[in-house]
Design a protein around this motif. Structure first.
Motif, short mmCIF file in Angstrom:
data_model
loop_
_atom_site.label_atom_id
_atom_site.label_comp_id
_atom_site.label_asym_id
_atom_site.label_seq_id
_atom_site.Cartn_x
_atom_site.Cartn_y
_atom_site.Cartn_z
N SER A 59 13.05 -32.10 -19.34
CA SER A 59 13.09 -31.69 -18.03
C SER A 59 14.13 -32.29 -17.47
O SER A 59 14.79 -33.21 -17.97
CB SER A 59 11.87 -31.81 -17.15
OG SER A 59 11.49 -33.42 -17.39
N GLY A 60 14.62 -31.80 -16.43
CA GLY A 60 15.79 -32.00 -15.55
C GLY A 60 15.62 -33.23 -14.52
O GLY A 60 14.33 -33.69 -14.31
N GLY A 118 16.97 -33.76 -19.27
CA GLY A 118 17.92 -32.44 -19.48
C GLY A 118 18.08 -32.36 -20.81
O GLY A 118 19.04 -31.42 -21.00
N GLY A 119 17.71 -33.26 -21.71
CA GLY A 119 18.24 -33.21 -23.30
C GLY A 119 17.65 -31.91 -23.63
O GLY A 119 16.62 -31.49 -23.61
N GLY A 138 11.14 -29.31 -35.14
CA GLY A 138 12.27 -30.04 -34.24
C GLY A 138 11.39 -31.11 -33.19
O GLY A 138 10.27 -30.72 -32.64
N ASN A 139 12.10 -32.02 -32.79
CA ASN A 139 11.48 -32.95 -31.77
C ASN A 139 11.75 -32.38 -30.25
O ASN A 139 12.96 -31.67 -30.21
CB ASN A 139 12.15 -34.39 -31.81
CG ASN A 139 11.71 -35.01 -32.94
OD1 ASN A 139 10.60 -35.19 -33.53
ND2 ASN A 139 12.67 -35.92 -33.76
N ASN A 140 10.86 -32.66 -29.48
CA ASN A 140 11.20 -32.20 -27.87
C ASN A 140 12.24 -33.23 -27.44
O ASN A 140 12.53 -34.27 -27.69
CB ASN A 140 9.88 -32.12 -27.18
CG ASN A 140 8.90 -31.33 -27.74
OD1 ASN A 140 9.48 -30.11 -28.18
ND2 ASN A 140 7.73 -31.47 -27.57
N GLY A 141 13.09 -32.57 -26.18
CA GLY A 141 13.94 -33.42 -25.41
C GLY A 141 13.05 -34.42 -24.64
O GLY A 141 11.95 -34.03 -24.30
N THR A 142 13.79 -35.42 -24.17
CA THR A 142 13.47 -36.45 -23.48
C THR A 142 13.20 -36.02 -22.00
O THR A 142 14.08 -35.58 -21.40
CB THR A 142 14.03 -37.56 -23.60
OG1 THR A 142 14.30 -38.09 -24.87
CG2 THR A 142 13.86 -38.81 -22.88
N SER A 143 11.96 -36.30 -21.45
CA SER A 143 11.90 -36.09 -20.05
C SER A 143 12.76 -36.39 -19.09
O SER A 143 12.93 -37.59 -19.38
CB SER A 143 10.43 -36.31 -19.41
OG SER A 143 9.44 -35.92 -20.31
N ASN A 144 13.03 -35.95 -18.07
CA ASN A 144 13.91 -36.32 -16.93
C ASN A 144 15.36 -36.73 -17.24
O ASN A 144 15.91 -37.40 -16.95
CB ASN A 144 13.35 -37.56 -16.19
CG ASN A 144 11.95 -37.27 -15.74
OD1 ASN A 144 11.81 -35.88 -15.03
ND2 ASN A 144 11.16 -38.20 -15.65
#
Length: 75
Positions: free
Chosen positions: A30-31, A11-12, A3-9
Motif C-alpha cells: 500500500s502507498g 508502495g513497493g 512471490g513475496n508481498n510488498g511492504t505496507s505503506n
C-alpha cells in the motif's frame, strides 16, 4: 515458488515468481501520503475517515496518511 508481498505503506511492488514453478506473484504494498508544512498552520480531517500520524521537525508539521478516505484541511 510464491512471490513475496510488498511492504505496507511503502508502495513497493510485489515479488515475482519463476514461470515454471507455477506460483503466484506477490501483491504490491500500500502507498503512503506525506505532507509537510509550517507549524503556524493547522491540519484537520473533517468528517474523519483517514488514518494518519503527526509530528514536527525544524518548525514544520509532518503528516503521514496511511489509509482511509476523506478530506483534509490545512488552514
Amino acid at each position: 515458488g510464491q512471490g513475496n508481498n510488498g511492504t505496507s505503506n511503502t508502495g513497493g511492488g510485489g515479488g515475482g515468481t519463476y514461470w515454471s514453478t507455477g506460483g503466484n506473484s506477490g501483491t504490491g504494498g500500500s502507498g503512503i501520503i506525506l505532507l509537510r508544512f509550517d507549524t503556524s498552520l493547522t491540519f484537520s480531517n473533517p468528517g474523519g475517515g483517514l488514518s494518519y500520524g503527526t509530528g514536527t521537525y525544524n518548525s514544520q508539521t509532518l503528516i503521514t496518511i496511511t489509509s482511509g478516505s476523506g478530506n483534509i484541511q490545512i488552514s
